[in-house]
Motif scaffolding. Structure first.
Motif, PDB file in Angstrom:
ATOM      1  N   ARG A 233      44.954  20.982 -56.861  1.00  0.00           N
ATOM      2  CA  ARG A 233      45.526  20.264 -55.725  1.00  0.00           C
ATOM      3  C   ARG A 233      44.824  19.152 -55.250  1.00  0.00           C
ATOM      4  O   ARG A 233      45.347  17.978 -54.861  1.00  0.00           O
ATOM      5  N   LYS A 234      43.508  18.990 -55.515  1.00  0.00           N
ATOM      6  CA  LYS A 234      42.610  17.917 -54.863  1.00  0.00           C
ATOM      7  C   LYS A 234      42.882  16.683 -55.776  1.00  0.00           C
ATOM      8  O   LYS A 234      42.857  15.411 -55.452  1.00  0.00           O
ATOM      9  N   ILE A 235      43.313  16.750 -56.854  1.00  0.00           N
ATOM     10  CA  ILE A 235      43.588  15.750 -58.008  1.00  0.00           C
ATOM     11  C   ILE A 235      44.944  15.193 -57.548  1.00  0.00           C
ATOM     12  O   ILE A 235      45.001  14.191 -57.488  1.00  0.00           O
ATOM     13  N   LEU A 236      45.831  16.105 -57.426  1.00  0.00           N
ATOM     14  CA  LEU A 236      46.979  15.379 -56.813  1.00  0.00           C
ATOM     15  C   LEU A 236      47.084  14.596 -55.439  1.00  0.00           C
ATOM     16  O   LEU A 236      47.565  13.470 -55.570  1.00  0.00           O
ATOM     17  N   GLY A 238      44.331  13.210 -54.566  1.00  0.00           N
ATOM     18  CA  GLY A 238      43.413  11.829 -54.893  1.00  0.00           C
ATOM     19  C   GLY A 238      44.514  10.890 -55.758  1.00  0.00           C
ATOM     20  O   GLY A 238      44.340   9.767 -55.108  1.00  0.00           O
ATOM     21  N   ILE A 239      45.450  11.329 -56.372  1.00  0.00           N
ATOM     22  CA  ILE A 239      46.252  10.242 -57.159  1.00  0.00           C
ATOM     23  C   ILE A 239      47.269   9.783 -55.808  1.00  0.00           C
ATOM     24  O   ILE A 239      47.367   8.561 -55.603  1.00  0.00           O
ATOM     25  N   ALA A 240      47.746  10.600 -54.835  1.00  0.00           N
ATOM     26  CA  ALA A 240      48.548   9.967 -53.795  1.00  0.00           C
ATOM     27  C   ALA A 240      47.730   8.908 -53.021  1.00  0.00           C
ATOM     28  O   ALA A 240      48.241   8.285 -52.572  1.00  0.00           O
ATOM     29  N   GLU A 241      46.438   9.495 -52.832  1.00  0.00           N
ATOM     30  CA  GLU A 241      45.442   8.744 -52.040  1.00  0.00           C
ATOM     31  C   GLU A 241      45.094   7.048 -52.597  1.00  0.00           C
ATOM     32  O   GLU A 241      45.336   6.330 -52.088  1.00  0.00           O
ATOM     33  N   VAL A 242      44.827   7.156 -54.105  1.00  0.00           N
ATOM     34  CA  VAL A 242      44.710   5.945 -54.719  1.00  0.00           C
ATOM     35  C   VAL A 242      45.886   5.036 -54.805  1.00  0.00           C
ATOM     36  O   VAL A 242      45.691   3.720 -54.800  1.00  0.00           O
ATOM     37  N   VAL A 243      47.152   5.388 -54.746  1.00  0.00           N
ATOM     38  CA  VAL A 243      48.243   4.512 -54.422  1.00  0.00           C
ATOM     39  C   VAL A 243      48.536   4.360 -53.014  1.00  0.00           C
ATOM     40  O   VAL A 243      49.955   3.957 -52.518  1.00  0.00           O
ATOM     41  N   ASN A 244      47.698   4.884 -51.893  1.00  0.00           N
ATOM     42  CA  ASN A 244      48.110   4.438 -50.408  1.00  0.00           C
ATOM     43  C   ASN A 244      49.242   5.575 -50.131  1.00  0.00           C
ATOM     44  O   ASN A 244      49.990   4.717 -49.112  1.00  0.00           O
ATOM     45  N   LYS A 245      49.573   6.578 -50.838  1.00  0.00           N
ATOM     46  CA  LYS A 245      50.782   7.300 -50.398  1.00  0.00           C
ATOM     47  C   LYS A 245      50.275   8.760 -50.007  1.00  0.00           C
ATOM     48  O   LYS A 245      51.009   9.757 -50.350  1.00  0.00           O
ATOM     49  N   ALA A 246      49.325   9.051 -49.470  1.00  0.00           N
ATOM     50  CA  ALA A 246      48.959  10.338 -49.248  1.00  0.00           C
ATOM     51  C   ALA A 246      49.702  11.131 -48.427  1.00  0.00           C
ATOM     52  O   ALA A 246      49.909  12.506 -48.560  1.00  0.00           O
ATOM     53  N   ASP A 247      50.667  10.400 -47.672  1.00  0.00           N
ATOM     54  CA  ASP A 247      51.607  11.206 -46.720  1.00  0.00           C
ATOM     55  C   ASP A 247      53.034  11.496 -47.568  1.00  0.00           C
ATOM     56  O   ASP A 247      53.738  12.463 -47.468  1.00  0.00           O
ATOM     57  N   GLN A 248      52.853  10.914 -48.736  1.00  0.00           N
ATOM     58  CA  GLN A 248      54.191  11.357 -49.652  1.00  0.00           C
ATOM     59  C   GLN A 248      54.024  11.889 -50.902  1.00  0.00           C
ATOM     60  O   GLN A 248      54.385  12.259 -51.913  1.00  0.00           O
ATOM     61  N   ILE A 249      52.401  12.933 -50.850  1.00  0.00           N
ATOM     62  CA  ILE A 249      52.212  13.636 -51.956  1.00  0.00           C
ATOM     63  C   ILE A 249      53.300  14.499 -52.657  1.00  0.00           C
ATOM     64  O   ILE A 249      53.663  14.679 -53.702  1.00  0.00           O
ATOM     65  N   ILE A 250      53.963  15.176 -51.522  1.00  0.00           N
ATOM     66  CA  ILE A 250      55.202  16.073 -52.044  1.00  0.00           C
ATOM     67  C   ILE A 250      55.855  15.146 -52.952  1.00  0.00           C
ATOM     68  O   ILE A 250      56.289  15.645 -53.903  1.00  0.00           O
ATOM     69  N   LYS A 297      40.994  13.773 -71.021  1.00  0.00           N
ATOM     70  CA  LYS A 297      41.840  13.917 -69.785  1.00  0.00           C
ATOM     71  C   LYS A 297      40.880  13.551 -68.653  1.00  0.00           C
ATOM     72  O   LYS A 297      41.332  12.726 -67.653  1.00  0.00           O
ATOM     73  N   LEU A 298      39.722  14.408 -68.594  1.00  0.00           N
ATOM     74  CA  LEU A 298      39.183  14.415 -67.296  1.00  0.00           C
ATOM     75  C   LEU A 298      38.432  13.071 -67.146  1.00  0.00           C
ATOM     76  O   LEU A 298      38.180  12.616 -65.956  1.00  0.00           O
ATOM     77  N   THR A 299      38.093  12.354 -68.336  1.00  0.00           N
ATOM     78  CA  THR A 299      37.299  11.131 -68.286  1.00  0.00           C
ATOM     79  C   THR A 299      38.374  10.278 -67.673  1.00  0.00           C
ATOM     80  O   THR A 299      37.912   9.159 -66.848  1.00  0.00           O
ATOM     81  N   SER A 300      39.710  10.133 -68.181  1.00  0.00           N
ATOM     82  CA  SER A 300      40.629   9.060 -67.822  1.00  0.00           C
ATOM     83  C   SER A 300      40.845   9.317 -66.207  1.00  0.00           C
ATOM     84  O   SER A 300      41.012   8.294 -65.319  1.00  0.00           O
ATOM     85  N   LEU A 301      41.072  10.683 -65.738  1.00  0.00           N
ATOM     86  CA  LEU A 301      41.344  10.930 -64.175  1.00  0.00           C
ATOM     87  C   LEU A 301      40.181  10.212 -63.544  1.00  0.00           C
ATOM     88  O   LEU A 301      40.390   9.793 -62.632  1.00  0.00           O
ATOM     89  N   ARG A 302      39.137  10.590 -63.963  1.00  0.00           N
ATOM     90  CA  ARG A 302      37.732   9.927 -63.145  1.00  0.00           C
ATOM     91  C   ARG A 302      37.997   8.500 -63.056  1.00  0.00           C
ATOM     92  O   ARG A 302      37.537   8.196 -61.935  1.00  0.00           O
ATOM     93  N   SER A 303      38.364   7.907 -64.089  1.00  0.00           N
ATOM     94  CA  SER A 303      38.301   6.279 -63.885  1.00  0.00           C
ATOM     95  C   SER A 303      39.310   5.877 -62.845  1.00  0.00           C
ATOM     96  O   SER A 303      39.529   5.208 -61.914  1.00  0.00           O
ATOM     97  N   VAL A 304      40.586   6.575 -63.059  1.00  0.00           N
ATOM     98  CA  VAL A 304      41.633   6.365 -62.212  1.00  0.00           C
ATOM     99  C   VAL A 304      41.450   6.622 -60.749  1.00  0.00           C
ATOM    100  O   VAL A 304      41.682   6.018 -59.838  1.00  0.00           O
ATOM    101  N   LEU A 305      40.896   7.811 -60.532  1.00  0.00           N
ATOM    102  CA  LEU A 305      40.619   8.397 -59.132  1.00  0.00           C
ATOM    103  C   LEU A 305      39.337   7.972 -58.531  1.00  0.00           C
ATOM    104  O   LEU A 305      38.641   8.512 -57.686  1.00  0.00           O
ATOM    105  N   ALA A 306      38.482   6.882 -59.553  1.00  0.00           N
ATOM    106  CA  ALA A 306      37.071   6.542 -58.938  1.00  0.00           C
ATOM    107  C   ALA A 306      37.077   6.404 -57.445  1.00  0.00           C
ATOM    108  O   ALA A 306      36.088   6.625 -56.795  1.00  0.00           O
ATOM    109  N   THR A 307      38.073   5.669 -56.801  1.00  0.00           N
ATOM    110  CA  THR A 307      37.837   5.727 -55.335  1.00  0.00           C
ATOM    111  C   THR A 307      38.267   6.868 -54.478  1.00  0.00           C
ATOM    112  O   THR A 307      38.261   6.439 -53.138  1.00  0.00           O
TER     113      THR A 307
END
Lengths: 502, 502
Positions: A233-236, A238-250, A297-307
């Motif tokens: 869930r934390k990865i999901l 994170g993704i919502a966070e990096v696109v500034n849509k934390a409130d739209q995770i669902i 996959k984890l390496t890619s994710l880490r780079s996208v989710l770096a922030t």
């Protein structure tokens, strides 16, 4: 008494001996694996207090809970209504008398009656409204309800017995649950859930062990190729966070979850409709299309989710789980990182699981995840848990389709003794006990039936051996043993039979 | 959400892991014996259509059936009532307007209003009565109910699936039942019944085999001294017949049944009160005081019942059952002819069983009998059946009191691996899998907890062995194995541990 045409309520099922043997094969296998991993069985009552269940499954869920009628005193509202009628009757009668006596005041009385009538009506209507309002009437006529799942009763159990429990508490539970859903193929109003959960341990070793439990149980059941998908869930988040849509995770995860069905173009379209920008989608795309080994996959994710702190935390957790798994040899299951997996997003806070067979077309046959606050609703805060569930009905259908149920189980009768008459019956009784003493499930068909009927009985129950006891057999001491599958026959002494079949 | 103080509905119970292990020991033992004798498991739904259950258990039983509320459309009566109010409101309003306009007709209108009011009232009251009448309202708001026993659903099952069943049908069933009884010590609102029945066979071998099933199951559970009492309804009918009180068989048997508690004087007094004569009692007395071996008892009975055809038939049936039993060796049970035994007299037509332990004070732990028309209520006539039941809750209490539950079951964790830290955890993971591969229930306590806490966990779960993995252990390759019962410790290699505990 008039005969009633027998039936069962819609959405419920009888299980025949053949079906029970198959169901027991599934449940016994899974229970055995749960126990091997240190999980212990509990059972909770079929009925819970309504307040334990209501409000835990959303409005839709609440409607699907089967409520049990109180026995006796639930008609107090109706009694009140009745009383109201009686009082009003008396009043109107007295007014009527007045009207008869003093006809000059009739007009005034008409007004009084009408006014009084209107008052009465508004009171009675209010009461009728109350009676008609399901939410208000239900607590008066029902205080108990049937279990809707195993998770909420388990949370209630943990809080209620917290002083007797040794934490971390590893429990499993295999019991029926009831849902007033519209019945359809594969969906029942009574069905068994099969859950294991551990509460009070943050260790990610638990997450890894659940992968092993799925692997071992499903391999033991005979499945050759299945995927245990895992996400966090934390990865999901994170993704919502990096696109500034934390409130739209669902919104985001619902769209991504459909990748299999609608493809990348479909997901893109849906994300746009849900208010995501082209730029957002460009950022998310590499994650949706994630390929390669788990490490890649984890390496890619880490780079996208770096922030994103939470996103990186999710990567770290998943990596720990995969590292644990390196110490173990899996059987037939493939563990797979799948970031499109979003089931149970409303309550899962860490790992998310889903299991699918790759041998037949079928929805998920298992799922689960970590939830950080299972027992908060009952006042015990900050108790973390993680758990999984096996979809027994679907597993049943898969094993049936793949013809994986064992032909004979230790539940079946192994030998049917078939006496030609009462003498044969008497002759065979000691052998009956000898075979049973050796642990062989044995029956003797009571004397008086033709051999044909007895052999039909053996076939009907899938009994592999029939031992015939006629006058020749008793005279020579050599009984005819028939292999019901091959049809071959042998002549054996009682001692040989007990030795051979025992 | 406000925290709810968690509780279970009165008369229901949670079962902890320790209790479940004991309950499984009982149920698994009994199920194993049922299977050995050729009985096959079925399960029926927890809920049945109300019409399947209602009227089968007498008026008192009907009241104790838990009814399930329909979801949705059960408020039609209330809607009718509401409609009635609306119509009446419109009518009265129009009459009121008339009255205002034509005050000279006021008196007449008062009468019309009063009359109309009284009509309306009687209609509405009728509806309220209907609503208030439990028997009338219940079918409107509830069409399903929880299983009250296993016998009626079994009868329903047999009739519904008669074309798929191979007769004689030997089935067992272990499922919960629900009764809205006042809860008290040993009486619950949800409890398990544990039944085996055979339908479609008149052979008295079945009766004998049930004696053997009781004997084997209870001996396997560890009971050393118990009585399997057997009687025959036809003998009781015969006794009533020879004293010309065939219509008072219930009065007679209820009195005789109390011999243990109130003695011969008490029984005599009660029989006199119930209208039996001194002469009747002189005739019955030798039967009540029947002593000696089974053969002697049967001889006495035959002489007293010489003029009763049905009584002699009962003697013959019992003799056949006892003759069958001569071919078998009993374990710890004693079979005993007890003509005071009268349980279930309303439906049993042949053999009647009751089982009591002689080791502790306790009501019957089993019972059953033959019934000649189980399925008639569902339209399938003349199907004879005979069955028994084990009282699981009482057996539980007996085994607890006699300390007969096995200390460890194969449900328990056998080994707890206790790492001192993360390195120990990583070191121990392969051993964890090796032990499990050998079929040993093994847990690894996740790294990060003090050894004291880990050993407390082992004690809390009654785990017999703890394997400690600290830095010394890893350096030398010799792990410390602690026997948690004796407290002794040994140093062993991983291979030795797997060999020793596997």
């Amino acid at each position: 008494m008039a005969a009633i045409k027998p039936s069962v309520p819609k959405g419920t099922r009888d299980f025949s001996p053949a079906e029970m043997a198959k169901r027991n094969f599934i449940f016994d296998t899974i229970k055995g694996v749960f126990r091997k991993y240190g999980y212990q069985q509990i059972e909770t009552p079929s009925m819970e207090n309504s307040q334990t269940l209501m409000g835990k499954y959303g409005d839709e869920g609440d409607k699907l809970i089967f409520k049990i009628l109180n026995s006796g005193d639930y008609l107090s509202s109706i009694a009140t209504l009745k009383q109201l009628f009686a009082i009003e009757g008396d009043y109107l009668q007295s007014k009527n008398r007045e009207a008869e006596e003093r006809s000059d005041y009739a007009e005034g009385i008409v007004d009084v009656v009408a006014e009084r009538k209107s008052e009465f009506e508004s009171l009675a209507l209010q009461l009728v409204d109350e009676l008609a309002d399901l939410n208000k009437i239900t607590p008066k006529i029902s205080e108990k309800a049937l279990r809707y799942d195993l998770t909420v009763p388990f949370a209630r159990y943990v809080v209620m017995h917290q002083n007797d429990i040794t934490f971390p508490f590893k429990r499993f539970q295999v019991q029926p649950v009831w849902r007033a859903d519209r019945p359809q193929k594969g969906r029942y109003r009574e069905f068994f859930q099969c859950d294991a959960d551990v509460v009070g341990s943050k260790s990610l070793l638990n997450e890894a062990e659940f992968v092993l439990i799925y692997d071992e149980a499903l391999s033991k059941l005979g499945l050759k190729d299945f995927s245990i998908k895992i996400n966090n869930r934390k990865i999901l988040s994170g993704i919502a966070e990096v696109v500034n849509k934390a409130d739209q995770i669902i919104d985001m995860t619902v769209a991504i979850d459909k990748l299999d069905k609608i493809g990348l173009d479909g997901v893109t379209k849906e994300l746009l409709e849900r208010g995501f920008t082209e730029e957002n989608i460009e950022q998310i795309k590499p994650i949706i299309l994630l390929e390669g080994t788990t490490e890649e996959k984890l390496t890619s994710l880490r780079s996208v989710l770096a922030t994103s702190e939470i996103g990186l935390k999710g990567c770290e957790e998943l990596e720990t789980v995969f590292n644990y798994l390196k110490s173990f040899t899996m059987q037939n299951g493939k563990v797979e990182l799948d970031i499109t997996l979003a089931r149970g997003l409303n309550y899962y806070t860490g790992a998310i699981y889903e299991v699918k067979t790759n041998e037949v077309q079928m929805g998920s046959i298992g799922g689960g995840g970590r939830y950080d606050d299972l027992t908060g609703m009952f006042g015990l805060k900050d108790l973390t848990g993680v758990g999984i569930s096996f979809g027994a009905d679907r597993i049943y259908d898969v094993l049936e389709e793949l013809n994986l149920f064992p032909a004979a189980t230790d539940e079946s009768t192994q030998v049917l003794i078939c006496p030609f008459d009462g003498d044969g019956e008497a002759y065979a009784l000691p052998m009956l006990q000898q075979l049973r003493n050796k642990g062989v499930n044995t029956e003797l068909y009571p004397a008086g039936a033709k051999i044909k009927k007895q052999l039909d009985y053996a076939n009907g129950k899938n009994i592999p051996y029939a031992v015939m006891v006629g006058s020749d057999e008793m005279a020579t001491g050599l009984l005819t043993v028939k292999n019901m599958q091959s049809g071959t026959q042998e002549k054996l002494t009682v001692a040989q039979i007990v030795e051979r079949l025992g």
